[in-house]
Design a protein around this motif. Structure first.
Motif, short mmCIF file in Angstrom:
data_model
loop_
_atom_site.label_atom_id
_atom_site.label_comp_id
_atom_site.label_asym_id
_atom_site.label_seq_id
_atom_site.Cartn_x
_atom_site.Cartn_y
_atom_site.Cartn_z
N VAL A 1 -8.01 5.22 -16.83
CA VAL A 1 -8.28 3.79 -17.02
C VAL A 1 -7.12 2.96 -16.50
CG1 VAL A 1 -8.70 2.00 -18.73
CG2 VAL A 1 -9.83 4.21 -18.96
N GLU A 2 -5.90 3.37 -16.82
CA GLU A 2 -4.72 2.64 -16.35
C GLU A 2 -4.63 2.65 -14.82
OE1 GLU A 2 -1.52 4.59 -18.31
OE2 GLU A 2 -1.95 3.65 -20.24
N MET A 3 -4.98 3.77 -14.19
CA MET A 3 -4.91 3.83 -12.73
C MET A 3 -5.97 2.94 -12.11
SD MET A 3 -3.28 4.74 -10.15
CE MET A 3 -2.10 5.87 -10.81
N PHE A 4 -7.16 2.87 -12.72
CA PHE A 4 -8.19 1.97 -12.18
C PHE A 4 -7.78 0.51 -12.35
CE2 PHE A 4 -11.28 5.55 -12.21
CZ PHE A 4 -11.64 5.44 -10.88
N ILE A 5 -7.09 0.19 -13.43
CA ILE A 5 -6.57 -1.18 -13.59
C ILE A 5 -5.55 -1.48 -12.49
CG2 ILE A 5 -5.19 -2.68 -15.08
CD1 ILE A 5 -6.56 -1.28 -17.46
N PHE A 6 -4.67 -0.52 -12.22
CA PHE A 6 -3.68 -0.69 -11.16
C PHE A 6 -4.36 -0.87 -9.80
CE2 PHE A 6 -1.03 1.47 -7.91
CZ PHE A 6 0.02 0.57 -7.89
N LEU A 7 -5.36 -0.03 -9.53
CA LEU A 7 -6.08 -0.14 -8.25
C LEU A 7 -6.87 -1.44 -8.17
CD1 LEU A 7 -7.29 3.53 -7.78
CD2 LEU A 7 -5.49 2.34 -6.54
N ALA A 8 -7.33 -1.96 -9.30
CA ALA A 8 -8.03 -3.25 -9.29
C ALA A 8 -7.07 -4.37 -8.88
CB ALA A 8 -8.63 -3.53 -10.67
N ALA B 1 -2.31 11.82 -9.07
CA ALA B 1 -3.48 12.64 -8.80
C ALA B 1 -3.17 14.13 -8.93
CB ALA B 1 -4.01 12.34 -7.40
N THR B 2 -1.95 14.53 -8.69
CA THR B 2 -1.62 15.96 -8.79
C THR B 2 -1.56 16.44 -10.23
OG1 THR B 2 0.75 15.47 -8.71
CG2 THR B 2 -0.35 15.95 -6.62
N ILE B 3 -1.25 15.55 -11.18
CA ILE B 3 -1.16 15.96 -12.59
C ILE B 3 -2.19 15.24 -13.45
CG2 ILE B 3 1.25 16.61 -12.44
CD1 ILE B 3 1.91 13.94 -13.82
N PHE B 4 -3.25 14.77 -12.85
CA PHE B 4 -4.26 14.00 -13.57
C PHE B 4 -4.87 14.79 -14.72
CE2 PHE B 4 -8.89 13.26 -13.89
CZ PHE B 4 -8.84 12.08 -14.59
N ALA B 5 -5.14 16.07 -14.52
CA ALA B 5 -5.81 16.88 -15.54
C ALA B 5 -5.01 16.98 -16.83
CB ALA B 5 -6.10 18.27 -14.99
N THR B 6 -3.70 16.92 -16.73
CA THR B 6 -2.87 17.04 -17.94
C THR B 6 -2.64 15.71 -18.63
OG1 THR B 6 -0.83 16.81 -16.66
CG2 THR B 6 -1.67 19.04 -16.99
N LEU B 7 -2.96 14.61 -17.98
CA LEU B 7 -2.65 13.30 -18.55
C LEU B 7 -3.76 12.75 -19.44
CD1 LEU B 7 -0.95 11.64 -15.48
CD2 LEU B 7 0.14 12.61 -17.49
N GLY B 8 -4.99 13.00 -19.11
CA GLY B 8 -6.07 12.55 -19.96
C GLY B 8 -6.79 11.32 -19.43
N PHE B 9 -7.76 10.88 -20.24
CA PHE B 9 -8.64 9.79 -19.84
C PHE B 9 -7.94 8.44 -19.82
CE2 PHE B 9 -11.82 6.53 -20.91
CZ PHE B 9 -12.65 6.69 -19.82
N PHE C 1 0.81 -1.21 0.00
CA PHE C 1 0.00 0.00 0.00
C PHE C 1 0.85 1.27 0.00
CE2 PHE C 1 -3.12 -3.12 1.42
CZ PHE C 1 -4.06 -2.90 0.44
N ALA C 2 2.06 1.20 0.50
CA ALA C 2 2.96 2.35 0.39
C ALA C 2 3.35 2.58 -1.06
CB ALA C 2 4.19 2.13 1.27
N VAL C 3 3.64 1.50 -1.77
CA VAL C 3 3.95 1.62 -3.19
C VAL C 3 2.73 2.14 -3.94
CG1 VAL C 3 4.50 0.29 -5.28
CG2 VAL C 3 5.79 -0.09 -3.17
N ASP C 4 1.56 1.69 -3.55
CA ASP C 4 0.33 2.19 -4.15
C ASP C 4 0.24 3.70 -3.96
OD1 ASP C 4 -2.23 2.32 -5.26
OD2 ASP C 4 -3.18 1.96 -3.33
N ALA C 5 0.52 4.18 -2.78
CA ALA C 5 0.46 5.62 -2.51
C ALA C 5 1.52 6.38 -3.29
CB ALA C 5 0.61 5.87 -1.02
N ILE C 6 2.69 5.78 -3.45
CA ILE C 6 3.75 6.43 -4.21
C ILE C 6 3.33 6.67 -5.65
CG2 ILE C 6 6.05 6.04 -5.18
CD1 ILE C 6 6.82 4.77 -2.53
N TYR C 7 2.58 5.74 -6.21
CA TYR C 7 2.10 5.92 -7.58
C TYR C 7 0.85 6.79 -7.64
CZ TYR C 7 5.24 2.39 -9.35
OH TYR C 7 6.35 1.69 -9.71
N LEU C 8 -0.02 6.70 -6.66
CA LEU C 8 -1.32 7.35 -6.73
C LEU C 8 -1.25 8.86 -6.47
CD1 LEU C 8 -4.24 6.62 -7.24
CD2 LEU C 8 -4.54 6.28 -4.80
N PHE C 9 -0.52 9.30 -5.47
CA PHE C 9 -0.51 10.72 -5.13
C PHE C 9 0.12 11.60 -6.22
CE2 PHE C 9 -0.91 9.14 -0.63
CZ PHE C 9 -2.24 9.48 -0.53
N PRO C 10 1.28 11.25 -6.76
CA PRO C 10 1.81 12.10 -7.85
C PRO C 10 0.90 12.07 -9.08
CG PRO C 10 3.55 10.73 -6.96
CD PRO C 10 2.26 10.26 -6.35
#
Length: 118
Positions: free
Chosen positions: A93-100, A81-89, A70-79
């Protein structure tokens, strides 16, 4: 070319001489009175009892492993989330696959009873 190596060698020798001089000065100026109480092993304010060997239950390693996941999950998720608007849709989808994948691991741990503390 060889002149620059001489400068590097001089700096290394002066650095080592300074380090050894500091250690020698510390040793010369330190006042020690080794008594029986000072030489005794100290363990968080409690006198040590028994041997220094203790076995740890495997469950604690599993909790540590889950924490790392879960620490590794947070390492990927928080950064992300900060630039989500510039990355696109597509990255959403890729993040939801990772969270799945992480959720499947958590579900597996729950079903195996790893998350129960008793």
């Amino acid at each position: 070319m060889s002149e620059s190596y001489g400068v590097i060698a001089a700096v290394v020798v002066l650095g080592l001489a300074g380090l050894l001089g500091a250690f020698a000065l510390n040793k010369a100026l330190t006042v020690t009175y080794p008594t029986e109480g000072k030489l005794k092993t100290y363990e968080s304010g409690v006198d040590p009892v028994g041997e220094g060997w203790a076995q740890v239950h495997i469950r604690y390693y599993l909790f540590a492993y889950l924490y790392v996941i879960f620490a590794v999950d947070a390492i990927y998720l928080f950064p992300w989330a900060t630039i989500f608007a510039t990355l696109g849709f597509a990255t959403l989808v890729e993040m939801f696959i990772f969270l799945a994948f992480v959720a499947v691991g958590l579900l597996y741990a729950y079903r195996k009873g790893i998350l129960r503390w008793t």
